[in-house]
Design an enzyme around this catalytic site. Structure first.
Site, short mmCIF file in Angstrom:
data_model
loop_
_atom_site.label_atom_id
_atom_site.label_comp_id
_atom_site.label_asym_id
_atom_site.label_seq_id
_atom_site.Cartn_x
_atom_site.Cartn_y
_atom_site.Cartn_z
N SER A 1 40.77 30.27 48.79
CA SER A 1 40.03 31.41 48.25
C SER A 1 39.29 31.10 46.95
O SER A 1 38.29 31.74 46.64
CB SER A 1 40.97 32.60 48.04
OG SER A 1 42.08 32.23 47.26
N GLU B 1 36.80 47.11 37.51
CA GLU B 1 38.11 46.86 36.91
C GLU B 1 38.42 45.38 37.10
O GLU B 1 37.90 44.74 38.02
CB GLU B 1 39.19 47.71 37.59
CG GLU B 1 39.79 47.10 38.87
CD GLU B 1 38.82 46.96 40.04
OE1 GLU B 1 37.81 47.69 40.06
OE2 GLU B 1 39.06 46.11 40.91
N LYS C 1 35.14 36.12 45.57
CA LYS C 1 34.82 37.43 45.00
C LYS C 1 33.32 37.72 44.97
O LYS C 1 32.90 38.86 45.08
CB LYS C 1 35.43 37.56 43.61
CG LYS C 1 36.95 37.66 43.70
CD LYS C 1 37.56 38.38 42.53
CE LYS C 1 39.00 38.75 42.79
NZ LYS C 1 39.91 37.59 42.81
C1 LIG Z 1 41.29 37.64 43.13
C2 LIG Z 1 41.71 36.45 43.88
C3 LIG Z 1 42.63 36.54 44.96
C4 LIG Z 1 43.33 37.79 45.34
O1 LIG Z 1 42.51 38.86 45.68
P1 LIG Z 1 42.35 39.35 47.18
O2 LIG Z 1 41.60 40.62 47.07
O3 LIG Z 1 43.73 39.53 47.75
O4 LIG Z 1 41.60 38.30 47.90
C5 LIG Z 1 42.92 35.38 45.68
N1 LIG Z 1 42.36 34.19 45.35
C6 LIG Z 1 41.49 34.07 44.32
C7 LIG Z 1 40.92 32.73 44.02
C8 LIG Z 1 41.14 35.19 43.56
O5 LIG Z 1 40.28 35.04 42.54
#
Ligand SMILES: *Cc1c(COP(=O)(O)O)cnc(C)c1O
Length: 416
Positions: free
Chosen positions: A398, A131, A109
């Site tokens: 992610s 948000e 993020k």
């Molecule tokens: C917020 C988040 C997601 C999902 O958000 P996307 O916009 O689909 O990437 C996935 N993995 C993590 C670790 C997150 O914090």
């Protein structure tokens, strides 16, 4: 619906109206239109501006810790080869993790937040709004606002405020004001509506920092471009480390920002199979899931046309997932287009399957993955044993899973 003709390139969208085929666009109130156009104008100015790019690269390197590593997950690969042998297949592809979990604030993020805060600064804005659902984007926004000295207001559903207290506290420590939203069910969708409302009423000084590749044009494009650093790096790293492109790449899809960030640089590599993972929750036969592309229908939400979870009256439904970050009832419009054009496959993974992958990865890799990322790993666990040993899979890790330990403990019937 007719399948659109296959384009020469999957990387040219959106068009000038912000459309990816029939998806995307800017379905907003007239009062919001001048703001959206102003944002678009500035975005077009900076997106190829060398100074802007240099400042972003510098921050990404020294503040966020980029480039993130492409890591050969040897323990998981070995485990899945044993699974393959036990099935009499003698296969098992090599699994790599793209390590977005190593970034500052613990996920992808920050890539988007750094890009957008620099854009806000360029636009001369003085106040940041955002948000958040689970609080991850709220924390990343509060982080960059603190770094640049902007006041920051984070809209968060009242239900989420109650169940995500550590992140609420983090945002406050970082100097942000958290405004609970009681409308609707008090979740992410309601928080996003409230943020859009704030933006219209504070036209002059406010920048709306959207957390995923959704919302009205140009947000889906600009968030994608800021997140594409993931795929640009991964593509170069795998060429460097293996001398060729991967056979398959996999990422979890909430709103779709980490997934489109990994996928976009690979979209025209026809030999690369691309798989997005939706939250299958407790199964697609009920309503406790968040699989908008597998079980939803096109509609308009938050300024764009895309696949949405809705009931037979067209009311948007609240999704469910073990993983709060996948719990958005829509998906970024580019994913809807990639789904219908057939370039990307979208597959659901159940809560239980994600939990198993979470435990497995922790044990065989010494990496505690975010539950969102565990959905993507769970799909690798399913397909890798049937692949050949010389094949390569990249999974987008992610984020890190420290934030999820309480959820996991309660699912396992344990107390911390
Ligand atoms: C917020 C988040 C997601 C999902 O958000 P996307 O916009 O689909 O990437 C996935 N993995 C993590 C670790 C997150 O914090």
């Amino acid at each position: 619906m007719n399948k659109p003709a296959t384009p020469n390139s999957f990387r040219t969208g959106p068009d000038e109206q912000g459309m990816f085929g029939i998806f995307g666009g800017r379905f907003v109130a007239e009062t919001l239109m001048p703001l959206i156009l102003d944002l678009e104008r500035h975005w077009n100015e900076v997106k190829n501006d060398a100074d802007f790019r240099a400042e972003l690269t510098d921050l990404s390197t020294h503040y966020a810790g980029r480039p993130s590593k492409l890591y050969f997950a040897e323990g998981l690969t070995k485990h899945l080869r044993e699974v393959s042998s036990a099935r009499g297949l003698a296969g098992g592809a090599k699994v790599y993790f793209k390590r977005e979990d190593l970034n500052h604030t613990g996920s992808h993020k920050i890539n988007n937040c750094l890009g957008q805060i620099l854009l806000a600064k360029r636009m001369g804005k003085k106040r940041i709004i955002a948000e958040t659902g689970a609080g991850q984007h709220g924390v990343a926004s509060a982080t960059v606002a603190a770094r640049f000295g902007f006041p920051c207001v984070v809209y968060m559903g009242a239900t989420d405020v109650a169940r995500q207290s550590p992140n609420v506290f983090r945002m406050k420590l970082l100097g942000a004001e958290v405004r609970p939203v009681t409308a609707g069910h008090g979740t992410l969708k309601d928080a996003m509506n409230e943020a859009l409302r704030d933006w219209v009423t504070n036209v002059e000084d406010t920048y709306y920092l959207i957390g995923t590749a959704a919302g009205p044009h140009p947000y889906p494009e600009l968030v994608r471009d800021f997140q594409s650093v993931i795929g640009i790096e991964a593509r170069a790293q795998i060429l460097e480390q293996e001398g060729r492109l991967p056979d398959t790449i996999i990422a979890a899809v909430g709103g779709g920002s980490n997934a489109i960030g990994l996928f976009h640089p690979f979209l025209d590599d026809k030999e690369v199979r691309i798989i997005g993972i939706e939250a299958g929750g407790r199964g697609l036969d009920g309503i406790e899931h968040c699989a908008s592309m597998n079980a939803g229908a096109p509609g308009v939400l938050h300024g764009n046309r895309t696949y949405l979870l809705q009931n037979s009256d067209g009311q948007i439904m609240d999704g469910h997932s073990i993983s709060a970050g996948l719990d958005y009832p829509g998906v970024g419009p580019e994913h809807s287009w990639l789904r219908d054009s057939g370039r990307v496959e979208y597959v659901p993974i159940l809560d239980d399957e994600a939990l198993e992958a979470f435990k497995l990865t922790t044990r065989v890799e010494g990496i505690i993955p975010a539950l969102e990322s565990a959905h993507a790993i769970a799909h690798a666990v399913k397909i890798v044993p049937a692949m050949d040993k010389d094949q390569i899979v990249i999974v987008n890790l992610s984020g890190r899973g420290d934030k999820d330990v309480h959820t996991v403990a309660s699912m396992l019937g344990m107390e911390i």
